[in-house]
Scaffold this active site. Structure first.
Site, mmCIF file in Angstrom:
data_model
loop_
_atom_site.group_PDB
_atom_site.id
_atom_site.type_symbol
_atom_site.label_atom_id
_atom_site.label_comp_id
_atom_site.label_asym_id
_atom_site.label_seq_id
_atom_site.Cartn_x
_atom_site.Cartn_y
_atom_site.Cartn_z
ATOM 1 N N ARG A 55 8.664 -5.830 -23.882
ATOM 2 C CA ARG A 55 8.677 -5.574 -22.443
ATOM 3 C C ARG A 55 10.110 -5.300 -21.981
ATOM 4 N NH1 ARG A 55 9.157 -9.744 -19.595
ATOM 5 N NH2 ARG A 55 7.467 -10.956 -20.527
ATOM 6 N N TYR A 67 3.129 13.577 -2.154
ATOM 7 C CA TYR A 67 1.940 13.248 -2.941
ATOM 8 C C TYR A 67 1.155 12.124 -2.237
ATOM 9 C CZ TYR A 67 -0.896 11.153 -6.604
ATOM 10 O OH TYR A 67 -1.940 10.618 -7.305
ATOM 11 N N ASP A 90 12.275 12.814 -5.619
ATOM 12 C CA ASP A 90 11.143 12.968 -6.535
ATOM 13 C C ASP A 90 11.224 14.399 -7.061
ATOM 14 O OD1 ASP A 90 8.684 13.504 -7.714
ATOM 15 O OD2 ASP A 90 7.555 12.240 -6.330
ATOM 16 N N LYS A 146 3.591 14.744 -15.695
ATOM 17 C CA LYS A 146 3.491 16.172 -15.412
ATOM 18 C C LYS A 146 4.316 16.991 -16.407
ATOM 19 C CE LYS A 146 0.917 14.759 -12.034
ATOM 20 N NZ LYS A 146 1.100 13.344 -11.885
#
Ligand code: P1T
Length: 374
Positions: A39, A91, A163, A188
């Site tokens: 982690r 978005y 972004d 993406k």
């Protein structure tokens, strides 16, 4: 292509090994090779984070379980009472995260047209701690001048985060324009093959990196080694794919713009686009994301069109090698109230295309026969 990646020191393997392990041996307490628990850090994710940083010309990169998890990690540096100014077209999932999750923790969000400096200044105040810029925006393709916004808050204790999902670091490097942090939905273009969900943050500031890494380890929305490997592989062809996405974008925009049944096309490469001059300055290409409206701007024609396509797949998401079509009002932006989304142009007739890397003649033929049916 070579960003951040070195051959494996132990074996000489050219490709980064997938270290499918959760933990690491310690020869004595605290005596290890830099990895304690996956982690906190895993060697495959470490290689990816270095590659991501290099792509954006950043000192640091951090990878997360999704684009929204990356945003979640960044917003968690804020405190109740802090305010965020965000672009008004973004978005739907980002809007939902801001308004239905973090608004409940006392963080105030202002959604304004960041292309309008008066609107921006009118909400800027001493509680403003973050400016959230999506450029080009999803799905209206609006362009914000990153340098102008960054300069207008410089010297204040305000972070500017961009972004950069639609543009990718191939077409736009926000840190060079004065932004403090870059965020991507790596799901993406960075992944590029519609086979993973991932997000990332890239930045230069040492203290901020420390804070974000502590949050990443404390909250735990990390990515696994297999997904890290897939994005490392995707990144190797990012430059080639973005050239093709942009070429296909231009050809399809030329076709749609002159089609008698098409009312409006949104793409920053169009000279008539209000953000074209800014896009020319801060981008090196205009990409393969296009939104458009069929004459009449109604849901019936939009549905008929998206359901008639054969090469374009009707699906959420974008940025893969295969072309996708979406209906933002009922798919990716359904979580935004109708009156809010319609104010920025996300009407029931709006159609969004993510152009893949197929032969553009095939794509145009597909669009042409679907347009005949409306
Ligand atoms: O889906 P995820 O990896 O969590 O990323 C969220 C996100 C953030 N920012 C932008 C600009 C995005 O487009 C997305 C995700 N977008 C879609 C799934 C979509 O089809 O638009």
């Amino acid at each position: 292509m070579h960003a951040g990646v070195e051959p494996c020191e132990a074996t000489g393997a050219i490709m980064t090994p997938i270290y499918q392990t959760s933990t690491y041996v310690q020869d004595g307490v605290g005596n290890h090779k830099g990895y304690e628990y996956s982690r906190t850090l895993n060697p495959t994710r470490h290689a990816l984070e270095k590659a991501l940083a290099e792509l954006e010309g950043a000192k640091y990169g951090l990878a997360f379980a999704s684009g929204l998890a990356a945003m979640d990690n960044l917003i968690k540096i804020l405190k109740p009472g802090d305010e965020v100014i965000s672009t008004d077209d973004l978005y739907g999932g980002s809007y939902r995260l801001f308004t239905t999750v973090f608004a409940n923790y006392g963080i105030k969000f202002h959604f304004v047209d960041l292309t309008d400096s008066d609107a921006f200044i009118s909400v800027l105040n001493e509680n403003t701690k973050l400016v959230w810029i999506e450029t080009p925006t999803n799905p209206m393709m609006k362009i914000t001048d990153i340098k102008a916004v960054s300069e207008s808050v410089s010297g204040n204790d305000v972070l500017v985060c961009v972004d950069n999902t639609f543009a990718t670091p191939m077409l736009q490097q926000p840190l060079n324009e004065g932004a403090d942090v870059v965020m991507h939905s790596a799901t993406k273009y960075l992944g590029g093959h519609s086979d993973i969900v991932m997000g990332c943050l890239m930045l230069n500031n040492d203290a901020l990196d420390e804070k974000l890494r502590t949050l990443q380890n404390s909250c735990g929305a990390i990515v696994g080694p297999m997904d890290s490997f897939l994005v490392l592989r995707g990144i190797k062809t990012l430059h080639l794919r973005m050239i093709r996405h942009s070429e296909n974008g231009k050809a399809v925009v030329d076709y749609l713009s002159s089609h008698p049944k098409v009312e409006k096309v949104y793409w920053p490469g169009l000279e008539s686009h209000p953000g074209h001059e800014i896009a020319k300055n801060q981008m090196t290409g205009f990409g393969g994301m296009i939104s458009f409206i069929i004459k009449g701007n109604n849901i019936e024609n939009a549905y008929k069109f998206v359901e008639s396509l054969e090469i374009f797949t009707l699906a959420e998401s974008l940025g893969g090698v295969e072309s996708l079509v979406g209906h933002p009002a009922t798919m990716t932006h359904a979580s935004i109230p109708k009156e809010v989304r319609e104010k920025v142009g996300v009407t029931d007739g709006l159609i969004r295309l993510s152009l893949g890397v197929e032969d553009v003649e095939d794509l145009i033929e597909d669009l042409s026969s679907a347009l005949e049916k409306v």
